[in-house]
Scaffold this motif. Structure first.
Motif: not given
Length: 105
Positions: A77-105
């Protein structure tokens, strides 16, 4: 989950970066002008950065003022630091996918 084609492109770029280097993580970001940047994590003795941190730094150092989207490809899962970077730069949520490209909710 059906993704916007531009968001699917970010997942593809992140997967390709991760696969090309054999890294644990791949990330891609899209800035406010539509430019994309992809990166992998850095794991050196003297420097450790997540793929999201590297991709965001690339965008900011290239003149981006904000990000429209952030995608992370990882087994973890994304780290708290990754989520903080995204939020600081205006992104509401990170898209997260497994190595096969399947997006996780």
């Amino acid at each position: 989950m059906t993704l916007d084609p531009e968001d699917s492109k970010l997942i593809t770029l992140a997967r390709a970066s991760r696969a090309r280097s054999g890294s644990a993580e791949g990330a891609a970001v899209r800035d406010e002008t539509g430019r994309t940047y992809s990166a992998t994590n850095v794991a050196l003795t003297s420097l450790t950065l997540s793929a999201v941190q590297v991709a965001a730094a690339m965008a900011i150092s290239s003149g981006a003022r904000s990000l429209e989207a952030v995608a992370l490809v990882s087994e973890d899962a994304p780290s708290a630091a990754d989520e903080a970077v995204a939020a600081e730069l205006g992104v509401k949520s990170l898209l997260v996918a497994g190595p096969d490209g399947t997006v996780r909710g």
